[in-house]
Scaffold this motif. Structure first.
Motif, PDB file in Angstrom:
ATOM      1  N   ILE A 265       0.958  -1.340   0.053  1.00 19.15           N
ATOM      2  CA  ILE A 265      -0.087  -0.090  -0.091  1.00 19.15           C
ATOM      3  C   ILE A 265       0.924   1.329  -0.363  1.00 19.15           C
ATOM      4  O   ILE A 265       0.432   2.316  -0.529  1.00 19.15           O
ATOM      5  N   LEU A 266       1.944   1.257   0.687  1.00 19.36           N
ATOM      6  CA  LEU A 266       2.780   2.264   0.936  1.00 19.36           C
ATOM      7  C   LEU A 266       3.687   2.510  -0.398  1.00 19.36           C
ATOM      8  O   LEU A 266       3.708   3.779  -0.818  1.00 19.36           O
ATOM      9  N   LYS A 267       3.880   1.515  -1.239  1.00 25.04           N
ATOM     10  CA  LYS A 267       4.468   1.615  -2.603  1.00 25.04           C
ATOM     11  C   LYS A 267       3.465   2.365  -3.601  1.00 25.04           C
ATOM     12  O   LYS A 267       4.029   3.105  -4.360  1.00 25.04           O
ATOM     13  N   LYS A 268       2.046   1.867  -3.485  1.00 25.06           N
ATOM     14  CA  LYS A 268       1.084   2.569  -4.318  1.00 25.06           C
ATOM     15  C   LYS A 268       0.940   4.027  -4.031  1.00 25.06           C
ATOM     16  O   LYS A 268       0.797   4.813  -4.965  1.00 25.06           O
ATOM     17  N   LYS A 269       0.924   4.350  -2.643  1.00 22.32           N
ATOM     18  CA  LYS A 269       0.657   5.661  -2.548  1.00 22.32           C
ATOM     19  C   LYS A 269       1.863   6.535  -2.718  1.00 22.32           C
ATOM     20  O   LYS A 269       1.508   7.521  -3.363  1.00 22.32           O
ATOM     21  N   THR A 270       3.321   6.030  -2.735  1.00 23.61           N
ATOM     22  CA  THR A 270       4.166   6.752  -3.201  1.00 23.61           C
ATOM     23  C   THR A 270       4.143   7.025  -4.673  1.00 23.61           C
ATOM     24  O   THR A 270       4.496   7.902  -5.213  1.00 23.61           O
ATOM     25  N   LYS A 271       3.923   5.857  -5.339  1.00 24.81           N
ATOM     26  CA  LYS A 271       3.823   5.628  -6.685  1.00 24.81           C
ATOM     27  C   LYS A 271       2.775   6.898  -7.344  1.00 24.81           C
ATOM     28  O   LYS A 271       3.212   7.583  -8.056  1.00 24.81           O
TER      29      LYS A 271
ATOM     30  N   CYS B 105       1.441   9.496  -5.491  1.00 21.47           N
ATOM     31  CA  CYS B 105       2.042  10.579  -5.022  1.00 21.47           C
ATOM     32  C   CYS B 105       3.256  11.127  -6.074  1.00 21.47           C
ATOM     33  O   CYS B 105       3.066  12.359  -6.511  1.00 21.47           O
ATOM     34  N   ILE B 106       4.171  10.292  -6.485  1.00 24.29           N
ATOM     35  CA  ILE B 106       5.175  10.798  -7.367  1.00 24.29           C
ATOM     36  C   ILE B 106       4.461  11.234  -8.726  1.00 24.29           C
ATOM     37  O   ILE B 106       4.750  12.216  -9.571  1.00 24.29           O
ATOM     38  N   LEU B 107       3.416  10.331  -9.215  1.00 24.30           N
ATOM     39  CA  LEU B 107       2.772  10.615 -10.454  1.00 24.30           C
ATOM     40  C   LEU B 107       2.053  11.833 -10.373  1.00 24.30           C
ATOM     41  O   LEU B 107       1.592  12.629 -11.292  1.00 24.30           O
ATOM     42  N   GLY B 108       1.165  12.222  -9.361  1.00 24.39           N
ATOM     43  CA  GLY B 108       0.633  13.397  -9.189  1.00 24.39           C
ATOM     44  C   GLY B 108       1.572  14.672  -9.196  1.00 24.39           C
ATOM     45  O   GLY B 108       0.985  15.495  -9.881  1.00 24.39           O
ATOM     46  N   VAL B 109       2.670  14.519  -8.325  1.00 29.93           N
ATOM     47  CA  VAL B 109       3.323  15.534  -8.509  1.00 29.93           C
ATOM     48  C   VAL B 109       4.019  15.921  -9.872  1.00 29.93           C
ATOM     49  O   VAL B 109       4.234  16.961 -10.297  1.00 29.93           O
ATOM     50  N   LEU B 110       4.309  14.913 -10.522  1.00 25.97           N
ATOM     51  CA  LEU B 110       4.806  14.929 -12.030  1.00 25.97           C
ATOM     52  C   LEU B 110       3.759  15.546 -12.821  1.00 25.97           C
ATOM     53  O   LEU B 110       3.912  16.371 -13.553  1.00 25.97           O
ATOM     54  N   GLY B 111       2.525  15.055 -12.532  1.00 30.72           N
ATOM     55  CA  GLY B 111       1.388  15.508 -13.412  1.00 30.72           C
ATOM     56  C   GLY B 111       1.207  17.025 -13.250  1.00 30.72           C
ATOM     57  O   GLY B 111       1.063  17.767 -13.931  1.00 30.72           O
ATOM     58  N   ILE B 112       1.247  17.415 -12.152  1.00 29.17           N
ATOM     59  CA  ILE B 112       1.060  19.022 -11.616  1.00 29.17           C
ATOM     60  C   ILE B 112       2.240  19.623 -12.203  1.00 29.17           C
ATOM     61  O   ILE B 112       2.122  20.599 -12.727  1.00 29.17           O
ATOM     62  N   TYR B 113       3.408  19.100 -12.320  1.00 31.80           N
ATOM     63  CA  TYR B 113       4.686  19.912 -12.843  1.00 31.80           C
ATOM     64  C   TYR B 113       4.427  20.065 -14.315  1.00 31.80           C
ATOM     65  O   TYR B 113       4.633  20.923 -14.729  1.00 31.80           O
ATOM     66  N   LEU B 114       4.057  18.901 -15.170  1.00 34.26           N
ATOM     67  CA  LEU B 114       3.964  18.947 -16.436  1.00 34.26           C
ATOM     68  C   LEU B 114       2.815  20.061 -16.931  1.00 34.26           C
ATOM     69  O   LEU B 114       2.916  20.743 -17.683  1.00 34.26           O
ATOM     70  N   THR B 115       1.914  19.970 -15.752  1.00 33.06           N
ATOM     71  CA  THR B 115       0.680  21.022 -16.244  1.00 33.06           C
ATOM     72  C   THR B 115       1.074  22.366 -16.141  1.00 33.06           C
ATOM     73  O   THR B 115       0.926  23.150 -16.905  1.00 33.06           O
ATOM     74  N   GLY B 116       1.617  22.663 -15.169  1.00 33.26           N
ATOM     75  CA  GLY B 116       2.403  23.816 -14.840  1.00 33.26           C
ATOM     76  C   GLY B 116       3.101  24.217 -15.926  1.00 33.26           C
ATOM     77  O   GLY B 116       3.231  25.673 -16.408  1.00 33.26           O
ATOM     78  N   THR B 117       4.131  23.366 -16.446  1.00 32.52           N
ATOM     79  CA  THR B 117       5.082  23.850 -17.341  1.00 32.52           C
ATOM     80  C   THR B 117       4.252  24.015 -18.735  1.00 32.52           C
ATOM     81  O   THR B 117       4.574  25.147 -19.400  1.00 32.52           O
ATOM     82  N   LEU B 118       3.212  23.515 -18.967  1.00 32.54           N
ATOM     83  CA  LEU B 118       2.485  23.586 -20.347  1.00 32.54           C
ATOM     84  C   LEU B 118       1.721  24.969 -20.181  1.00 32.54           C
ATOM     85  O   LEU B 118       1.526  25.640 -21.143  1.00 32.54           O
ATOM     86  N   ILE B 119       1.373  25.051 -19.084  1.00 34.19           N
ATOM     87  CA  ILE B 119       0.673  26.585 -18.959  1.00 34.19           C
ATOM     88  C   ILE B 119       1.531  27.615 -19.047  1.00 34.19           C
ATOM     89  O   ILE B 119       1.165  28.526 -19.700  1.00 34.19           O
ATOM     90  N   ASN B 120       2.672  27.575 -18.377  1.00 37.95           N
ATOM     91  CA  ASN B 120       3.500  28.535 -18.522  1.00 37.95           C
ATOM     92  C   ASN B 120       4.068  28.632 -19.930  1.00 37.95           C
ATOM     93  O   ASN B 120       4.442  29.788 -20.423  1.00 37.95           O
ATOM     94  N   GLN B 121       4.481  27.608 -20.916  1.00 35.80           N
ATOM     95  CA  GLN B 121       4.743  27.604 -22.137  1.00 35.80           C
ATOM     96  C   GLN B 121       3.669  28.306 -23.082  1.00 35.80           C
ATOM     97  O   GLN B 121       3.917  29.201 -23.777  1.00 35.80           O
TER      98      GLN B 121
END
Length: 96
Positions: free
Chosen positions: A5-11, A13-29
């Protein structure tokens, strides 16, 4: 079980952060691209105005090479007249 369960939550969480980062980058561009397009549009308008002014100045240069234009300037600026003409003095010009 807890480890899985901890591995899934971490996974996720990392995907969520990566998604937020990519979305922010696209909006900035997109914002940067919009700003650049507006700048380009402004430069295009300015370039068009300068080209029109350049054409007008080139036409004036060509006109200034003619005898008719030189005669007009001589009459207006220097007050010259042809032989046999009577000079006319406009007092309203002198009052300005």
């Amino acid at each position: 079980m807890v480890n899985g369960i901890l591995k899934k939550k971490t996974k996720y969480c990392i995907l969520g952060v990566l998604g937020i980062y990519l979305t922010g980058t696209l909006i900035n561009q997109q914002i940067i691209m919009k700003r650049q397009k507006n700048n380009l549009d402004g430069y295009t308008v300015e370039s068009k105005k300068l080209k029109e002014e350049n054409i007008k100045l080139q036409d004036e240069i060509e006109l200034s090479k003619t005898d008719k234009y030189i005669e007009k300037l001589a009459r207006e600026k220097l007050g010259l007249i042809k032989d046999g003409e009577t000079p006319v003095i406009d007092e309203s010009v002198n009052k300005k």
